[in-house]
Design a protein around this motif. Sequence first.
Motif, mmCIF file in Angstrom:
data_model
loop_
_atom_site.group_PDB
_atom_site.id
_atom_site.type_symbol
_atom_site.label_atom_id
_atom_site.label_comp_id
_atom_site.label_asym_id
_atom_site.label_seq_id
_atom_site.Cartn_x
_atom_site.Cartn_y
_atom_site.Cartn_z
ATOM 1 N N LEU A 151 0.627 -1.100 -0.055
ATOM 2 C CA LEU A 151 -0.026 -0.011 -0.157
ATOM 3 C C LEU A 151 0.840 1.221 0.116
ATOM 4 O O LEU A 151 0.595 1.980 -0.650
ATOM 5 C CB LEU A 151 -0.859 0.046 1.273
ATOM 6 N N ALA A 152 1.906 1.309 0.744
ATOM 7 C CA ALA A 152 2.710 2.624 0.842
ATOM 8 C C ALA A 152 3.690 2.690 -0.280
ATOM 9 O O ALA A 152 3.709 3.815 -1.045
ATOM 10 C CB ALA A 152 3.672 2.187 1.917
ATOM 11 N N VAL A 153 4.011 1.829 -1.024
ATOM 12 C CA VAL A 153 4.556 1.759 -2.358
ATOM 13 C C VAL A 153 3.675 2.172 -3.369
ATOM 14 O O VAL A 153 3.897 2.894 -4.257
ATOM 15 C CB VAL A 153 5.333 0.427 -2.683
ATOM 16 N N ILE A 154 2.505 1.830 -3.455
ATOM 17 C CA ILE A 154 1.597 2.223 -4.286
ATOM 18 C C ILE A 154 1.332 3.756 -4.278
ATOM 19 O O ILE A 154 1.190 4.465 -5.262
ATOM 20 C CB ILE A 154 0.069 1.390 -4.204
ATOM 21 N N LEU A 155 0.949 4.103 -2.891
ATOM 22 C CA LEU A 155 0.595 5.632 -2.594
ATOM 23 C C LEU A 155 1.989 6.347 -2.810
ATOM 24 O O LEU A 155 1.723 7.551 -3.266
ATOM 25 C CB LEU A 155 0.190 5.529 -1.269
ATOM 26 N N MET A 156 3.203 6.070 -2.455
ATOM 27 C CA MET A 156 4.208 6.995 -2.346
ATOM 28 C C MET A 156 5.431 6.159 -3.302
ATOM 29 O O MET A 156 6.348 5.614 -2.477
ATOM 30 C CB MET A 156 4.725 7.311 -1.201
ATOM 31 N N ALA A 184 7.955 7.022 -5.130
ATOM 32 C CA ALA A 184 9.065 7.486 -5.056
ATOM 33 C C ALA A 184 9.803 7.577 -3.572
ATOM 34 O O ALA A 184 10.756 8.076 -3.286
ATOM 35 C CB ALA A 184 9.019 8.807 -5.633
ATOM 36 N N SER A 185 9.246 6.811 -2.871
ATOM 37 C CA SER A 185 9.644 6.853 -1.235
ATOM 38 C C SER A 185 10.539 5.327 -1.108
ATOM 39 O O SER A 185 11.001 4.787 -2.116
ATOM 40 C CB SER A 185 8.510 6.676 -0.447
#
Length: 115
Positions: A91-96, A98-99
Amino acid sequence: MKKAWIGKTVIGIALVHIVFGLVFFNDILWQLVREGLFNTIHEEFDRNAAFWFLYTGLVWVLLGIFIDDAEKKQLAVPRTISQGLLVLTVLAVILMPASGFWLLFIPVGGLLTRK
């Protein structure tokens, strides 16, 4: 005995996250300190971002300590924790994208493949 590396990896990623946050949010953090810290986070986006960025890093450190302790004692980390961390990472990779959340696939993959 399997080498205990997963928890240490989580701790390392979390510490890099915290150091980055301390550098990136340096000015904001000093403002909070000058104001006495108590009740200094309100509706300002930058202050909220600084707080949650550092707070998240600290939670990941605690999680890494838990995992490292379990590894050293040769205890299994509950499957629901491993799967939950996978979902949170995806979920975090989908939302961000470039993080640095991509880095968490390394320890999460280790958790999911460890017996």
